[in-house]
Design an enzyme around this catalytic site. Structure first.
Site: not given
Ligand code: IVH
Length: 685
Positions: A34, A38, A115, A117, A119, A138, A306, A330, A424, A427, A442, A447
């Site tokens: 580090d 730095d 992949e 997803k 959040d 977005r 995909k 999901k 209880c 009983c 109990c 009972c």
């Molecule tokens: S693909 C057309 N891949 O999930 C392509 N989305 O409604 C659409 N998200 O807010 C997105 N991980 O940003 C894709 N590996 C991933 C993702 C991903 C998270 C989010 C995306 C969007 C929501 C999908």
């Protein structure tokens, strides 16, 4: 130094800083300390301070933030930022894949990339000749906000791609990833707040008297949309890149290639992404991954599937706001909030008192929930759960619904804390709580509530398997005084006339019940031991005991030392068995059972060792026509065979019933022979 040397040195420092930043934050594999890092940053900062003309917006010194804005400018995305359709079951995914196949040429091979997803918050990053020029949210999918200054502070977002190593002597060959900068690149990804960092930050905030942040997602979104980028810079935000929106100056033909290309340029790409040959492989992977996701350091709300090939993607196109070539798999929502109307307690067969919540009905993961366990008094107190609270209800897999806690923000002040009962509910005997235990008990052996549970357990499928004697009838028989203990089941026939007068008891039903009771007299010793419901004695321990004692009577007389010698019996189990049989009520019960003709003797052990199945390993799957799984297991063991849970190369036979699932597939793959129930019986002869 002449000024062009300053410029050269600044450029050199930027390359080195970007490189080490990538090694540290993206690859998690730093090469320098580090302090050394730095020192490079400080040198660049001094250079830029002395020569302001050298300070560029994409300099890594800008990672600390600086600009403060009144609002964000808006950015039109080069293409609509689409969202995804959801699938909530494997069948939904299969239906999606079918639609994909139908839309493509009949013989097309359709690979899928799975992949995680993430959040978090979607961001769109623009690079011109390799330099980050714009970062946007977005927004509504068409236009987003210009949050470039904030995104520059996110350490895992490369400011310059590809991220290249500093020039060094001997580094003649460029590494594979050190390729040319693409002329134009727009990348879509997700910015998120790591869960451990989130927890740490919340601890600090609360310790300082502040209010805890609600969740990592909103906190990440808040940080990205901060007007003061210095504040964003203090947040440990991270990126996962997953889509190429636009690319000029390089060729990428599929999603899998895109992920590899992004990774090679220096973007963080989720390592749990997988290229799957077909939909079944993708589903299997996604289901496995979804089960394990709670162990990750980021929040994920599904798996995105995909179509891999970009030409196929283009052919499939988009409907409305979602592409046809992708779907989000999901788990149906597993959590909901509802009102806790009342807290009641249940008396178990061992006398344990379990509190549970009566809820305003709520749907969680496709099932309507009206009750949820509250475990014990300490759990209610530790989570400050009150009657009238709005509570969070969670369902995980097949387990009983849990209440994870109240929603404090929704309290009105009219909620009342629960006073745990002292007697209880069945009983009215005073409850007891043993030292060091969380549960109240109990301890009244007479009972009625305990007796109902004992009868239910005694008659259940894994125990004496008395068809027709379930919870409802157990309650009726105990309430009518027909049963004072489980042995009274065998004298129920004396009450046949009374039964026939009761509502819902036609002659046939009484006959069937009596026949089922009669048939249960032939069950094995192991089942009978299990049926007694001795604490800590489940099916496996019961089998073990049945293998060591010839009869229930012999087991009931066993001394502590004798039981201690049996491998597989822990001290707690031994004590529980001895305690149980010391009770005069238990001794009386055994006598009564024997008198009624319930006195199984153990199968001769010598036969087992040299039985027809000796040395063979079996797995049982599906529903067999006449035997329960326990029966089939007992049958195999009584002929000297071994029963295991999963199919492997070592399995000799798979016994297959109706609705067999993945075990059958596995057996077929491994070439393990299968047997029907009939064939199993024949093989034993
Ligand atoms: S693909 C057309 N891949 O999930 C392509 N989305 O409604 C659409 N998200 O807010 C997105 N991980 O940003 C894709 N590996 C991933 C993702 C991903 C998270 C989010 C995306 C969007 C929501 C999908």
């Amino acid at each position: 130094m002449p000024s062009r040397d300053f410029a050269a040195r600044a450029a050199e420092l930027r390359v080195a800083i970007n490189y080490h930043n990538h090694r540290y934050h993206v690859l998690d594999a730093p090469e320098v300390s580090d302090a050394a890092f730095d020192a490079l940053v400080n040198e660049l900062k001094s250079l830029e301070a002395a020569h302001p003309e050298l300070a560029t917006p994409d300099s890594p010194t800008q990672r600390v933030g600086g600009t403060r804005r009144a609002d964000f400018g808006s950015v039109r995305h080069p293409a609509p930022m689409l969202s995804l359709d959801n699938a909530f079951s494997a069948d939904d995914v299969r239906a999606w894949y079918e639609r994909v196949r139908k839309a493509l040429a009949a013989d097309a091979r359709v690979q899928i990339v799975a992949e995680p997803k993430i959040d978090g918050l979607t961001v769109v990053l623009h690079y011109e000749n390799g330099a980050l020029t714009l970062g946007a949210t977005r927004g509504d999918g068409v236009e987003g906000e210009d949050v470039t200054a904030n995104l520059r502070t996110v350490r895992t977002i490369p400011l310059q791609v590809p991220v290249v190593g500093p020039a060094r002597k001997g580094r003649a060959k460029r590494a594979e990833h050190e390729r040319a900068a693409p002329e134009h690149l727009v990348v879509r990804g997700e910015v998120y707040f790591p869960i451990d960092e989130f927890a740490r930050m919340n601890l600090e905030v609360v310790a300082a008297g502040g209010k805890a942040y609600a969740n990592p997602r909103n906190t990440a979104a808040g940080a990205v949309r901060q007007l003061d980028s210095k504040i964003t810079a203090t947040r440990p935000l991270r990126l996962f890149a997953y889509n190429i929106v636009e690319l000029r100056g390089a060729n990428v033909a599929s999603q899998w290639e895109a992920l590899n290309y992004l990774r090679a340029l220096g973007f963080p790409v989720n390592a749990d992404s997988k290229l799957c040959a077909d939909v079944e492989e993708a589903i299997a992977y996604a289901e496995r991954w979804l089960k394990a996701r709670d162990t990750l350091n980021y929040e994920a709300d599904g798996v995105v599937l995909k179509v891999n090939d970009f030409a196929q993607q283009a052919e499939l196109g988009t409907v409305g706001k979602a592409p046809r070539w992708a779907v989000a798999f999901k788990q149906a929502s597993q959590e909901a909030v509802t009102r806790l109307l009342e807290i009641k307690v249940n008396v178990g067969r061992t006398g344990v008192i379990t509190p549970y919540a009566v809820l305003e009905p709520v749907r969680v993961g496709g099932v309507t929930i009206v009750n949820a366990t509250l475990h014990n008094e300490d759990y209610i107190r530790a989570n400050d759960i009150r009657i009238g609270d709005r509570v969070k209800v969670k369902r995980a897999g097949e387990v009983i619904p849990q209440i994870t806690g109240p929603v404090l923000e929704l309290r009105s002040g009219d909620e009342t804390p629960f006073a745990f009962p002292t007697v209880c509910p069945s009983c009215a005997e005073a409850l007891e709580r043993a030292e060091g235990e969380a549960a109240w008990y109990c301890v009244n052996p007479l009972c009625p509530a305990q007796l109902v549970r004992q009868v239910e357990h005694f008659a259940s499928r894994g125990a004496m398997d008395i068809e027709g004697l379930g919870e409802k009838l157990s309650v009726v028989f105990v309430e009518h005084g027909f049963l004072k203990d489980v042995a009274d089941i065998y004298t129920l026939h004396k009450h046949s006339d009374e039964l026939l007068e009761m509502e819902g008891f036609a002659e046939k039903r009484v006959e069937n019940l009596m026949a089922a009771i009669e048939a249960s007299k032939g069950r094995s010793l192991a089942r009978l031991i299990y049926a007694l419901g001795i604490r800590h004695v489940g099916g496996t321990i019961a089998e073990l005991l049945a293998a060591h004692f010839d009869s229930l009577d012999a087991l009931s007389k066993a001394k502590h030392e004798q039981l201690d010698e049996i491998r597989g019996l822990g001290d707690e189990i031994v004590t529980s068995i001895v305690d149980y049989f010391q009770h005069p009520a238990a001794r009386k019960l055994i006598k009564k059972l024997a008198k009624a003709g319930v006195n199984p003797q153990a199968a001769p052990r010598a036969a087992a060792a040299s039985g027809a199945f000796s040395g063979k390993t079996f797995v049982i799957t599906g529903t067999l026509p006449s035997m329960s799984r326990e029966d089939a297991g007992g049958f195999i063991k009584s002929h000297g065979g071994k029963v295991t849970d999963s199919v492997s190369k070592k399995t000799d036979y798979l016994v297959v019933g109706e609705a067999a699932g993945s075990k059958l597939d596995k057996a077929r793959t491994l070439g393990v022979p299968t047997l029907s129930e009939d064939e199993l019986r024949k093989l034993a002869d």
